[in-house]
Design a protein around this motif. Structure first.
Motif: not given
Lengths: 316, 316
Positions: B134-137, B181-185, B258-265
């Motif tokens: 989960l990054g920009t895309g 378009t919904y699930v990404s940063a 789930l990996f990447g910045g948004l997973a840090g939520a």
């Protein structure tokens, strides 16, 4: 001595059996009623195999392949198949081997169709493809890198239960909007009924009672130029094309084969499916995966089941 | 002599490099600006590897793994990556081997993350799992039977471009309604903007100009109890859960990471995702696939790329 594998296709009503050589020639075959008790079923199958073996020159039986609803490759069991009378978890492979102790493989009918396509059919030499079986429901067998995709639990490849329409038609699985509620023999009848309600356009389908409407009747009407019936296939192909666009984003296959009665509608189904796929697929996949008819013409279920054995032996 | 693999993560702005042993220890690492010319890039990478090798005890370099946008495993090429300046088809593996002639493997960043998870992370010992980045895309790496699913052309695993909402948000790919378009940063920011327009409910997000709104700001607001920000994660998790339900019907994995910045939520995202998955998944899969955080904490991109080498060596 010639080597053969036994292909067994267990359906809700009938069980078809055949002795098949490595080139896909069915040397002998028979069909029996599927028994309400699984012990009777296994005994009947074993007796029928013996009878078939006696009817031909001596052969070496290298294995048995069984295609059955909810057949699990890993466990060798059938569990909770809606169309079979056998209750609970049935250890089919174990029961079979009490009669004939050869390597025995079980999977569901769509997976068997996929292996059949790879061993004897139009997917020869392909390593990445999908077979979609269009019957009462929609089944799928996904081949990845030359092997069936079974997943962690053996139940992978349920493309019929991917969501097509949010809050759409009620599905036999208890959810709504599954692809198979639109794309299957049953789905075609439901779409025909829906279209008959949406307009007052004349159609020969209006003279058929709803309970007697079949996908074959819709196909025949469409072939005679019936406008409603033709629209049914447009809608069916549109939804199938979108579902296949998503499947391609997942496994990027070389080809997708359509198998089963509804695929017999030919261009009525293939043409709108290809058009919808082309409109909906991600650009890097455009024009890559071909939508093709199955190369298995007759005895497809027996061939698919028997191919499981050759498929397994080739891998080892 | 210690055996190491070189992990290279090529991004639009920076290229990160590291020397990694088989246990996932990064012995040395560096980061350089990604060059506008690919020949300069390859020379810079080779020089940096030499420098890193000189900074540690002598080692045997068993291979190089590269994660890059649109990296194709089969061809060793990068083609049409939107975030890189390199035009046309770039033969990256061939160029690299002119400098350092060891087995060199290229794939996209999400696939590299999946292999990293299997070799060093939380998917150790698993044979069927999916990593969602989960990054920009939204990227995905799908592992089937212990191997990455590359598909016929090497581009399989584009779950970010499966359709989530028919005629939904415009996607960078030119189509509408893709999951990413919904699930990404970016998707989270778009959902926040949408929710701010739908109601007049007070929210601290209203004081941030739209061009400065980030998924991190939405996360922090949600953690402070902001109602709109919390609803953003509810919607994001709901759509992700539905997409994962369909992915499970395809490949029936043991776990989805789930990996990447948004997973840090954290639970803000995981909790509604798990709930939506449970509501939407086919009953035979219910409770089977776990939704888990990545086990790769730091240097994940370098680790993932280097893991490609160990993953390949283990298979042969």
């Amino acid at each position: 001595m010639k080597r053969i594998s036994v292909g067994i296709d267990i359906g809700g009503t009938n069980t078809a059996l055949g002795l098949v050589d490595v080139d896909g020639n069915v040397l002998a075959q028979d069909s029996v009623k599927t028994c309400a008790d699984v012990n009777d079923e296994v005994k009947t199958i074993a007796d029928t195999i013996s009878k078939l073996l006696q009817s031909i020159e001596p052969v070496e039986v290298v294995g048995i392949g069984i295609g059955a609803p909810n057949g699990n490759y890993y466990s060798g069991c059938i569990e909770g198949a809606a169309n079979l009378h056998w209750k609970g978890k049935v250890e089919l492979v174990k029961l079979m081997r009490q009669y004939i102790d050869v390597p025995t493989f079980l999977t569901n009918d769509a997976n068997a169709a996929a292996i059949g396509e790879m061993v004897y059919g139009a997917a020869k030499g392909m390593k990445d493809f999908i077979v979609i079986t269009l019957g009462t429901g929609l089944g799928s067998g996904i081949v990845v890198n030359g092997r069936l995709l079974y997943g962690h639990d053996g139940f992978a490849g349920e493309l019929g239960h991917v969501n097509a329409i949010r809050n759409g038609r009620i599905c036999g699985c208890g959810r709504r909007g599954c692809v198979e509620t639109y794309v299957s023999a049953t789905g075609v009848v439901r779409t025909a009924t829906e279209l008959l309600s949406e307009s007052m356009e004349p159609s020969e389908l209006r003279s058929i009672p709803n309970s007697e409407l079949t996908s074959l009747a819709v196909t025949q009407a469409a072939n005679r130029g019936d406008s409603i019936a033709k629209q049914v296939f447009e809608r069916t192909g549109e939804i199938l094309g979108r579902a296949l666009a998503d499947a391609i984003a997942f496994s990027s296959p070389q080809a997708i084969f359509l198998f089963g009665g509804l695929a017999g509608a030919g261009d009525l189904l293939f043409e709108p499916t290809r058009r919808s796929l082309d409109e909906n697929v991600l650009s890097i996949f455009k024009g890559k995966a071909k939508i093709l008819p199955s190369g298995l013409k007759s005895n497809a279920a027996i061939l698919g089941a028997s191919a499981l054995v050759w498929g397994e032996l080739n891998q080892n």
